[in-house]
Design a protein around this motif. Structure first.
Motif, PDB file in Angstrom:
ATOM      1  N   GLU A 336      -7.506  32.980 -30.568  1.00 52.88           N
ATOM      2  CA  GLU A 336      -7.032  34.248 -31.132  1.00 52.88           C
ATOM      3  C   GLU A 336      -5.699  34.124 -31.836  1.00 52.88           C
ATOM      4  O   GLU A 336      -5.394  34.902 -32.738  1.00 52.88           O
ATOM      5  CB  GLU A 336      -6.829  35.230 -29.962  1.00 52.88           C
ATOM      6  CG  GLU A 336      -7.991  36.133 -29.730  1.00 52.88           C
ATOM      7  CD  GLU A 336      -7.467  37.537 -29.465  1.00 52.88           C
ATOM      8  OE1 GLU A 336      -8.280  38.434 -29.518  1.00 52.88           O
ATOM      9  OE2 GLU A 336      -6.254  37.708 -29.220  1.00 52.88           O
ATOM     10  N   THR A 337      -4.881  33.146 -31.400  1.00 48.75           N
ATOM     11  CA  THR A 337      -3.532  33.062 -31.955  1.00 48.75           C
ATOM     12  C   THR A 337      -3.455  32.155 -33.194  1.00 48.75           C
ATOM     13  O   THR A 337      -2.378  31.933 -33.724  1.00 48.75           O
ATOM     14  CB  THR A 337      -2.521  32.548 -30.894  1.00 48.75           C
ATOM     15  OG1 THR A 337      -2.930  31.241 -30.501  1.00 48.75           O
ATOM     16  CG2 THR A 337      -2.469  33.460 -29.676  1.00 48.75           C
ATOM     17  N   VAL A 338      -4.601  31.635 -33.611  1.00 52.18           N
ATOM     18  CA  VAL A 338      -4.591  30.776 -34.809  1.00 52.18           C
ATOM     19  C   VAL A 338      -4.343  31.637 -36.042  1.00 52.18           C
ATOM     20  O   VAL A 338      -4.945  32.690 -36.213  1.00 52.18           O
ATOM     21  CB  VAL A 338      -5.938  30.030 -34.947  1.00 52.18           C
ATOM     22  CG1 VAL A 338      -6.029  29.335 -36.304  1.00 52.18           C
ATOM     23  CG2 VAL A 338      -6.111  29.035 -33.812  1.00 52.18           C
ATOM     24  N   ILE A 409       6.906  40.110 -37.997  1.00 49.68           N
ATOM     25  CA  ILE A 409       5.466  40.220 -38.287  1.00 49.68           C
ATOM     26  C   ILE A 409       5.115  39.105 -39.266  1.00 49.68           C
ATOM     27  O   ILE A 409       5.774  38.942 -40.298  1.00 49.68           O
ATOM     28  CB  ILE A 409       5.141  41.594 -38.908  1.00 49.68           C
ATOM     29  CG1 ILE A 409       5.359  42.702 -37.891  1.00 49.68           C
ATOM     30  CG2 ILE A 409       3.691  41.634 -39.415  1.00 49.68           C
ATOM     31  CD1 ILE A 409       4.382  42.711 -36.731  1.00 49.68           C
ATOM     32  N   TYR A 410       4.094  38.321 -38.940  1.00 48.63           N
ATOM     33  CA  TYR A 410       3.692  37.209 -39.809  1.00 48.63           C
ATOM     34  C   TYR A 410       2.584  37.679 -40.749  1.00 48.63           C
ATOM     35  O   TYR A 410       2.534  37.307 -41.918  1.00 48.63           O
ATOM     36  CB  TYR A 410       3.211  36.069 -38.916  1.00 48.63           C
ATOM     37  CG  TYR A 410       3.010  34.740 -39.594  1.00 48.63           C
ATOM     38  CD1 TYR A 410       3.338  34.528 -40.927  1.00 48.63           C
ATOM     39  CD2 TYR A 410       2.500  33.659 -38.878  1.00 48.63           C
ATOM     40  CE1 TYR A 410       3.152  33.294 -41.527  1.00 48.63           C
ATOM     41  CE2 TYR A 410       2.313  32.431 -39.467  1.00 48.63           C
ATOM     42  CZ  TYR A 410       2.644  32.260 -40.793  1.00 48.63           C
ATOM     43  OH  TYR A 410       2.449  31.047 -41.386  1.00 48.63           O
ATOM     44  N   GLY A 411       1.667  38.503 -40.241  1.00 49.52           N
ATOM     45  CA  GLY A 411       0.584  38.964 -41.102  1.00 49.52           C
ATOM     46  C   GLY A 411      -0.306  39.968 -40.397  1.00 49.52           C
ATOM     47  O   GLY A 411      -0.056  40.365 -39.246  1.00 49.52           O
ATOM     48  N   TYR A 412      -1.344  40.380 -41.138  1.00 54.98           N
ATOM     49  CA  TYR A 412      -2.326  41.318 -40.584  1.00 54.98           C
ATOM     50  C   TYR A 412      -3.717  40.732 -40.802  1.00 54.98           C
ATOM     51  O   TYR A 412      -4.005  40.215 -41.888  1.00 54.98           O
ATOM     52  CB  TYR A 412      -2.256  42.673 -41.306  1.00 54.98           C
ATOM     53  CG  TYR A 412      -0.935  43.381 -41.120  1.00 54.98           C
ATOM     54  CD1 TYR A 412      -0.722  44.227 -40.039  1.00 54.98           C
ATOM     55  CD2 TYR A 412       0.103  43.196 -42.044  1.00 54.98           C
ATOM     56  CE1 TYR A 412       0.496  44.872 -39.869  1.00 54.98           C
ATOM     57  CE2 TYR A 412       1.320  43.843 -41.880  1.00 54.98           C
ATOM     58  CZ  TYR A 412       1.518  44.673 -40.790  1.00 54.98           C
ATOM     59  OH  TYR A 412       2.721  45.315 -40.626  1.00 54.98           O
ATOM     60  N   ALA A 457       4.197  33.496 -33.624  1.00 54.57           N
ATOM     61  CA  ALA A 457       3.523  32.630 -32.651  1.00 54.57           C
ATOM     62  C   ALA A 457       2.015  32.839 -32.685  1.00 54.57           C
ATOM     63  O   ALA A 457       1.266  32.183 -31.971  1.00 54.57           O
ATOM     64  CB  ALA A 457       4.051  32.917 -31.244  1.00 54.57           C
ATOM     65  N   GLY A 458       1.566  33.790 -33.508  1.00 56.54           N
ATOM     66  CA  GLY A 458       0.136  34.089 -33.582  1.00 56.54           C
ATOM     67  C   GLY A 458      -0.303  35.119 -32.558  1.00 56.54           C
ATOM     68  O   GLY A 458      -1.499  35.416 -32.447  1.00 56.54           O
TER      69      GLY A 458
END
Ligand SMILES: Cc1cc2nc3c(=O)[nH]c(=O)nc-3n(C[C@H](O)[C@H](O)[C@H](O)COP(=O)(O)O)c2cc1C
Ligand code: SF4
Length: 472
Positions: A336-338, A409-412, A457-458
């Motif tokens: 899930e964290t990839v 926030i890295y992404g959605y 960190a995903g």
């Protein structure tokens, strides 16, 4: 099965995941290993990929922009340091991909294989041999011979090789130089040093060869001592789009699209190639492992590659660029964290323009994949994500409110379902954006969408409530 150790001659891979060669354009014109290169590859080792194939490095002295080199002893100290750093950083085995390419000029002229004299052909054989010995001296675990794409050995293997002598025409003749190179390398590096080969399972150009030739090519290369066969597709000069004043880049035509299949291609787009080649190798009574490559983004597909005998090893280039920690996250059951590659090919465009290859998903200021051990997931604002869907000009336009995170926030992730079906990952959007346009929609079909934020960190925040959209 993915995480069982996998032997290749004297080398024991910790798992079946492979980073296929990926030019980074991080080296200078001098071709010497620098700090950026060391950081990039040590990071892949830290992420625990089974085999790192270090980007193509030239066996000869011709300059070609920022590209690593292994053509003389002056490159040994840098390469030795690179191999050592990778070994120190993680369990990965490391091999350099070694390449010979012909001359090319900005005027549009390019040297072709029919222009090479017999002496020049002999020199190519020697250049590969001495470079492979150098790779061994540097402490690499093996070496990979580049026989794919637009480069010299692939151009000999090609069905459009124009030579009229014993190096052109029949398949046997077209194989002559690649086999000579392989045999010379083997004779010089000894029997205990793994030698892999990367070649094309399909040229993807007019009159080019297909898996019908790739099977016999694989059998011959395996019989001549290749320890693994890494399959690629396309990447040829023949259909490249010329840009006045620029050297031809072999990934700008259809064959280039097939080499690095973008988001218009289905996942596993080239798996049929590896499957056919593997079947040919086994039919010949050989068990040489085959590396299957081409848009393999998920663990589920990677498992299927191995379980359904489409390949023995799973090559993932862009997926690992997007998230070098993918193997470790899979091993720990944290799929899930990839951070998932979106296959928009920004990295490919950077390579084409001789610019440092980075991933568009990475935080811009950082210039590399983020490293974070944070365990706190992002949260939506108190009012919720307020996800809205609007149908416009044959597309569905999604908008939502920004999530927040203790780090960033890295992404959605954009999740989509057809009708009442399962919500599946559909796309990823950079953290700076809170909109997405879905153009792959049919009128009259009900679509449901949801959004999940993720941090450096995903860690994923909660899924937004779903919204429905139907184009009239
Ligand atoms: C930026 C970039 C550079 C690449 N450089 C090389 C290379 O040096 N040698 C090579 O054999 N393939 C190269 N490739 C092709 C990849 O190894 C791989 O076959 C291709 O990206 C498809 O795999 P993927 O879908 O897992 O990314 C490159 C691909 C990209 C995106
Ligand atoms: S730039 Fe795009 S295609 Fe390349 S690795 Fe990143 S997400 Fe994938």
């Amino acid at each position: 099965m993915l995480f069982q150790p996998f032997p290749i001659r004297s080398m024991l891979l910790p798992n079946r995941l492979v980073l296929p060669a990926m030019v980074t354009r991080l080296s200078g014109e001098d071709g010497v290993v620098n700090a950026d290169i060391k950081t990039r590859y040590a990071r892949f080792a830290k992420g625990e990929v089974g085999l790192i194939v270090v980007e193509a490095m030239a066996v000869h002295t011709a300059k070609s922009g920022p590209l690593l080199r292994i053509g003389s002893d002056e490159f040994v100290p840098g390469l030795t340091e690179l191999a050592r750093l990778c070994h120190d950083a993680g369990p990965s085995k490391v091999v350099p991909q070694i390449i010979h390419f012909l001359k090319i000029s900005r005027s549009g002229w390019r040297q072709t294989v029919d222009m090479l004299s017999h002496q020049e052909i002999d020199d190519i054989v020697e250049a590969y041999g001495t470079a492979a010995v150098r790779a061994r001296r540097c402490g690499f675990d093996g070496v990979e011979l580049h026989m794919a794409h637009a480069y010299t050995l692939s151009s000999f293997l090609s069905r459009v090789n124009p030579r009229k002598d014993e190096y052109g025409g029949t398949l046997e003749n077209r194989l002559r130089l690649p086999v000579r190179v392989l045999e010379r390398v083997r004779s010089l590096v000894g029997n205990d040093f793994p030698v892999g080969v990367r070649f094309l399972g399909e040229e993807c150009i007019r009159n080019g060869y297909t898996v019908l030739d790739a099977g016999p090519i694989a059998v011959r290369l395996a019989g001549a001592g290749a320890d693994y066969l890494s399959l690629s597709a396309g990447g040829k000069f023949e259909d490249a789009r010329p840009i006045p004043g620029e050297p031809l880049y072999p990934y700008t035509g259809y064959s280039g699209d097939r080499c690095m299949p973008g988001n218009q291609y289905p996942d596993g787009a080239n798996l049929y190639i590896a499957e056919a080649v593997r079947a040919a190798v086994h039919a010949a009574g050989l068990t040489t492992p085959v590396v299957a490559v081409g848009k393999i983004p998920t663990r589920e597909l990677a498992e299927r590659v191995v379980a359904h005998e489409k390949g023995d090893l799973v090559g993932m280039a862009r997926a690992l660029l997007a998230d070098p920690d993918l193997p470790r996250k899979w091993r720990e059951g944290r799929e899930e964290t990839v951070v998932r590659c979106v296959y928009g090919n920004v990295c490919k465009a950077l390579d084409e323009n001789f610019r440092k290859v980075t991933c568009t998903l990475w935080p811009k200021a950082l210039g590399r994949a983020p490293e974070s051990h944070d365990v706190i997931a992002p949260v939506w604002p108190q009012t919720g994500p307020e996800l809205r869907a609007e149908c416009k000009d044959g597309r569905v336009l999604l908008r939502w409110k920004s999530a927040s995170d203790n780090e960033a926030i890295y992404g959605y992730q954009v999740m989509r379902a057809e009708g009442d079906g399962l919500l599946l990952h559909h796309a990823s959007v950079r953290g700076s954006s809170t909109r997405y346009e879905d153009a792959r929609v049919l009128g009259g079909q009900v679509y449901r969408y949801a959004i999940r934020p993720y941090d450096l960190a995903g860690n994923h925040g909660p899924m937004s409530p779903t919204v429905r959209a139907t184009l009239s």
